[in-house]
Design a protein around this motif. Structure first.
Motif, PDB file in Angstrom:
ATOM      1  N   VAL A  66       0.345  -0.995   0.168  1.00 32.62           N
ATOM      2  CA  VAL A  66       0.578  -0.458   0.001  1.00 32.62           C
ATOM      3  C   VAL A  66       0.716   1.350  -0.187  1.00 32.62           C
ATOM      4  N   LEU A  67       2.021   0.658   1.190  1.00 29.67           N
ATOM      5  CA  LEU A  67       2.988   2.287   0.562  1.00 29.67           C
ATOM      6  C   LEU A  67       3.352   2.373  -0.529  1.00 29.67           C
ATOM      7  N   LYS A  68       3.952   1.632  -2.005  1.00 33.58           N
ATOM      8  CA  LYS A  68       4.788   1.571  -2.671  1.00 33.58           C
ATOM      9  C   LYS A  68       3.902   2.233  -3.705  1.00 33.58           C
ATOM     10  N   LYS A  69       2.027   1.453  -3.279  1.00 32.48           N
ATOM     11  CA  LYS A  69       1.112   2.334  -4.093  1.00 32.48           C
ATOM     12  C   LYS A  69       0.891   3.778  -4.226  1.00 32.48           C
ATOM     13  N   ALA A  70       0.702   4.081  -2.945  1.00 23.84           N
ATOM     14  CA  ALA A  70       0.927   5.321  -2.250  1.00 23.84           C
ATOM     15  C   ALA A  70       2.038   6.173  -3.330  1.00 23.84           C
ATOM     16  N   VAL A  71       3.028   6.016  -3.213  1.00 23.77           N
ATOM     17  CA  VAL A  71       4.233   6.800  -3.315  1.00 23.77           C
ATOM     18  C   VAL A  71       4.235   7.004  -4.615  1.00 23.77           C
ATOM     19  N   ASP A  72       3.768   5.613  -5.642  1.00 21.52           N
ATOM     20  CA  ASP A  72       3.727   6.225  -7.166  1.00 21.52           C
ATOM     21  C   ASP A  72       2.764   6.998  -7.900  1.00 21.52           C
ATOM     22  N   ARG A  73       1.843   7.622  -6.557  1.00 18.12           N
ATOM     23  CA  ARG A  73       1.231   8.238  -7.514  1.00 18.12           C
ATOM     24  C   ARG A  73       2.160   9.373  -7.486  1.00 18.12           C
ATOM     25  N   LEU A  74       2.795  10.046  -7.135  1.00 14.78           N
ATOM     26  CA  LEU A  74       3.982  11.136  -7.078  1.00 14.78           C
ATOM     27  C   LEU A  74       4.364  11.387  -8.273  1.00 14.78           C
ATOM     28  N   ALA A  75       4.486  12.386  -8.560  1.00 10.25           N
ATOM     29  CA  ALA A  75       4.984  13.039 -10.215  1.00 10.25           C
ATOM     30  C   ALA A  75       6.543  12.479 -10.359  1.00 10.25           C
ATOM     31  N   PRO A  76       6.696  12.570 -11.167  1.00 10.33           N
ATOM     32  CA  PRO A  76       8.132  12.090 -11.507  1.00 10.33           C
ATOM     33  C   PRO A  76       8.924  13.273 -11.302  1.00 10.33           C
ATOM     34  N   PRO A  77      10.095  13.542 -10.228  1.00  9.03           N
ATOM     35  CA  PRO A  77      10.858  12.263 -10.315  1.00  9.03           C
ATOM     36  C   PRO A  77      10.868  12.037  -9.173  1.00  9.03           C
ATOM     37  N   MET A  78      10.290  13.003  -8.262  1.00  5.08           N
ATOM     38  CA  MET A  78       9.508  12.690  -6.997  1.00  5.08           C
ATOM     39  C   MET A  78       9.428  10.760  -6.581  1.00  5.08           C
ATOM     40  N   ASN A  79       8.753  10.017  -7.703  1.00  4.40           N
ATOM     41  CA  ASN A  79       8.497   8.679  -7.234  1.00  4.40           C
ATOM     42  C   ASN A  79       9.632   7.701  -7.171  1.00  4.40           C
ATOM     43  N   THR A  80      10.420   8.619  -7.761  1.00  2.00           N
ATOM     44  CA  THR A  80      12.368   7.986  -8.100  1.00  2.00           C
ATOM     45  C   THR A  80      12.961   8.354  -6.569  1.00  2.00           C
ATOM     46  N   VAL A  81      12.929   9.523  -6.624  1.00  2.00           N
ATOM     47  CA  VAL A  81      13.239   9.856  -5.211  1.00  2.00           C
ATOM     48  C   VAL A  81      13.618   9.305  -4.008  1.00  2.00           C
ATOM     49  N   ALA A  82      11.643   9.769  -4.120  1.00  2.32           N
ATOM     50  CA  ALA A  82      11.235   8.660  -2.558  1.00  2.32           C
ATOM     51  C   ALA A  82      11.603   6.808  -2.773  1.00  2.32           C
ATOM     52  N   ALA A  83      11.111   6.762  -4.008  1.00  2.86           N
ATOM     53  CA  ALA A  83      11.669   4.454  -3.931  1.00  2.86           C
ATOM     54  C   ALA A  83      13.165   4.504  -3.744  1.00  2.86           C
ATOM     55  N   TYR A  84      14.163   5.360  -3.706  1.00  2.00           N
ATOM     56  CA  TYR A  84      15.412   5.394  -3.171  1.00  2.00           C
ATOM     57  C   TYR A  84      15.413   6.090  -2.268  1.00  2.00           C
ATOM     58  N   HIS A  85      14.867   6.571  -1.323  1.00  2.72           N
ATOM     59  CA  HIS A  85      15.084   7.019   0.292  1.00  2.72           C
ATOM     60  C   HIS A  85      14.426   5.732   0.501  1.00  2.72           C
ATOM     61  N   PHE A  86      13.262   4.998   0.293  1.00  2.07           N
ATOM     62  CA  PHE A  86      12.723   3.774   0.814  1.00  2.07           C
ATOM     63  C   PHE A  86      13.882   2.418   1.105  1.00  2.07           C
ATOM     64  N   GLY A  87      14.748   2.660  -0.145  1.00  3.10           N
ATOM     65  CA  GLY A  87      15.436   1.518  -0.373  1.00  3.10           C
ATOM     66  C   GLY A  87      15.056   0.118  -1.653  1.00  3.10           C
ATOM     67  N   TRP A  88      13.895   0.784  -1.862  1.00  2.76           N
ATOM     68  CA  TRP A  88      13.607   0.366  -2.930  1.00  2.76           C
ATOM     69  C   TRP A  88      14.272   0.147  -3.793  1.00  2.76           C
ATOM     70  N   ILE A  89      14.521   1.500  -4.266  1.00  2.99           N
ATOM     71  CA  ILE A  89      15.937   0.986  -5.835  1.00  2.99           C
ATOM     72  C   ILE A  89      17.425   2.013  -5.151  1.00  2.99           C
ATOM     73  N   ASP A  90      18.511   1.705  -5.953  1.00  2.00           N
ATOM     74  CA  ASP A  90      19.717   1.954  -6.030  1.00  2.00           C
ATOM     75  C   ASP A  90      20.118   3.385  -6.168  1.00  2.00           C
ATOM     76  N   ALA A  91      20.510   3.983  -6.440  1.00  2.00           N
ATOM     77  CA  ALA A  91      21.213   5.423  -6.693  1.00  2.00           C
ATOM     78  C   ALA A  91      21.144   5.641  -8.443  1.00  2.00           C
ATOM     79  N   ALA A  92      21.285   4.359  -9.172  1.00  2.00           N
ATOM     80  CA  ALA A  92      21.110   4.058 -10.609  1.00  2.00           C
ATOM     81  C   ALA A  92      19.628   3.831 -11.021  1.00  2.00           C
ATOM     82  N   GLY A  93      18.795   3.554 -10.159  1.00  2.00           N
ATOM     83  CA  GLY A  93      17.171   2.927 -10.286  1.00  2.00           C
ATOM     84  C   GLY A  93      17.333   2.090 -10.127  1.00  2.00           C
ATOM     85  N   ASN A  94      18.433   0.961 -10.720  1.00  2.00           N
ATOM     86  CA  ASN A  94      17.861  -0.725 -10.755  1.00  2.00           C
ATOM     87  C   ASN A  94      17.117  -1.217  -9.105  1.00  2.00           C
TER      88      ASN A  94
END
Lengths: 352, 352
Positions: free
Chosen positions: B27-55
């Motif tokens: 549910v957290l991931k789904k909520a974060v997905d709503r953020l406009a780019p690039p905020m969704n990516t930055v948030a995903a990095y913060h939560f540890g779901w992706i690394d700094a390169a986006g992987n």
């Protein structure tokens, strides 16, 4: 019977703005007083109630269009203007949260002829007090503890998210060579339209208006916001620094992809192409910050020649018209409608 | 019948934490997905779901005590754990908003063994994405559109304001030579207690619990937060860098007026006085950042000798006890009570 236009002309806009300010400011001050030191002081500086040394000041609190709209919207729902006050205060708190953070993100050193908070009190206080105003905005509404207050908070939250989306778009556009007119309008709708939409409906929601009425008032406010922003974009290039409190060619200095610029770039033709070449070269020019007045004036002349100035002025009128049409879908007293229309007129003809 | 302590010992805390994480994360991931780019990516990095390169990354998402508490608190009100999920997600969003902003304000370059957002994506994104997570936290609750969701949002807003007050106090204490134990506890109650209080009650509120029940669960969470913070303060000085992900003597390097320090300074006696002299000299020492391990170790030894380490360990136990006593005032299934108690035990004995 006077026409709608004549009725709007007869409204004393100054008194309407003054009423919003008079009703909202004491409640706003009381809310800000709740902040733990030193946040209360930093916020008071931001609002212009004290100077940097902490002495009382009678700062320029802005035009106060939002509080005027919020209390007026309560009357659109048949409620007393006072019912809209918590909404007016909440919207002002959220608006000022975004100013504090945006000024820091954008590196803006001046606002309303004064140094910005991050310049005076440092970046940490700008972040922190911004956060506090945001939270306070929700608190002011939620402590009403009614179903309508919950609805109002939900609409405010939606507007706040749009505001943040708009700032994200604004930042990302600065790094791009080209931005379409549609993208620019979307960004401005988020940054300016969404919160004016909320201001225009929040009093009605607190007064028990149904969602259809609230949505129509939001539509008025959204398009009013786009009209406001179109005028702002004109002032950002051609405004008188004495009136705006900004530098000459302010938006050009900041390389803003504002409406006149994107419209000029999209127009095609010799002036448009020449402008595109110049701005592309500027983006790579390390000496840009030392440009002379004449160099900015040359760019402004090209924007005008390509039609960007005229297009933006027309766009302000188009958005103004859509805003007024949205009012026609809402059942409200004729005097209230005339006041909404007069505020819309005021926004489009303003000089600062 | 087993005693309350035996019942708590029998709880599988790992499974309890895992349940909170499993219910809340999608549910957290789904909520974060709503953020406009690039905020969704930055948030995903913060939560540890992706690394700094986006992987994709499988980052350390933290201990997940808050989501576990939120879903458990729904059960305290006789509701299904799922009822607490929007509360768990809202609390996580607000918690992470504060981490993003605090890391920037404090200049912290590492969190959970990774570079912080402002280091990787710049200060503007840290501000902006923090703001977005804050707004999203409210949105997730308010879109439930029930009276209880409004009550939950109000409690979350109160907690968020306390969080901000606590950060303001934390920053101001850094510039002061002396901070009392009471001031330190108030600051820690704001920074850590308030949001754990909200996490411990928000599921119950969403499940329809009355205010007396919600207040008692908040009291449990508040004192659990103070116990947690006392342990954190011990780890901040004597923690194993391998486990904590922080530098050795982390809080001493940052000149933090944490509980062991303020308790040692308040204790009196030769070690306390010597510590006071040393820290006062350190505050003026331009060479502080180049201190050797031995110099920090000497300060840690003085804090311990003055009794600051022991006092803080005792304080963790005192707060733990108050937390458990608050549970006794709430009618809830014995298994749920045992799980709350087990989470409290876990928080006090943790090593990271």
């Amino acid at each position: 019977m006077p026409s709608a236009e004549e009725a709007a002309d007869a409204v004393d806009v100054t008194a309407l703005l003054e009423r919003g300010r008079t009703l909202a400011t004491p409640v706003l001050k009381k809310a800000v007083d709740r902040l733990a030191p030193p946040m209360n002081t930093v916020a008071a500086y931001h609002f212009g109630w004290i100077d940097a040394a902490g002495n009382p000041a009678d700062g320029d609190g802005g035009k106060a269009v939002r509080p005027a709209l919020a209390v007026l919207s309560a009357q659109a729902a048949g409620a007393a203007p006072e019912v809209g006050v918590p909404g007016a205060v909440a919207v002002e708190l959220v608006h000022n949260f975004s100013l504090l953070h945006d000024d820091l993100m954008d590196g803006d050193e001046q606002r309303r002829h004064r140094d910005t908070v991050w310049k005076v009190h440092g970046p940490a206080q700008a972040i922190l007090v911004g956060d506090a105003l945001f939270a306070l905005g929700n608190e002011v509404l939620l402590e009403i503890a009614s179903v309508d207050a919950g609805r109002a908070t939900r609409r405010l939250t939606t507007a706040t998210r749009a505001l943040i989306d708009g700032q994200a778009q604004d930042i990302s556009y600065e790094h791009r060579e080209r931005v379409s007119v549609e993208e620019c309008l979307e960004m401005e709708g988020n940054k300016t339209g969404a919160l004016l939409a909320c201001a225009s409906s929040i009093g009605a929601v607190l007064g028990g208006a149904d969602d259809v009425t609230a949505d129509a008032l939001e539509k008025y406010g959204y398009h009013l916001g786009l009209a406001f922003q179109a005028v702002d974009d004109l002032l950002g290039i051609w405004g008188d620094p004495e009136s705006t409190g900004k530098q000459t060619w302010s938006d050009l200095r900041q390389r803003k992809k504002s409406l006149p610029v994107v419209a000029a770039l999209a127009a095609g033709g010799p002036a448009s192409e020449r402008l595109g070449e110049l701005l592309a070269a500027d983006a790579k020019n390390n000496d840009f910050d030392n440009f002379s007045e004449a160099e900015f004036a040359a760019r402004a002349a090209l924007i005008e020649e390509a039609g960007g100035r005229q297009w933006t002025a027309d766009e302000a009128r188009r958005q103004h018209k859509i805003a007024l049409e949205a009012l026609d879908t809402v059942q409200m007293p004729a005097t209230v409608r005339a006041q909404f229309a007069a505020l819309a007129d005021f926004v489009v003809v303003r000089k600062r």
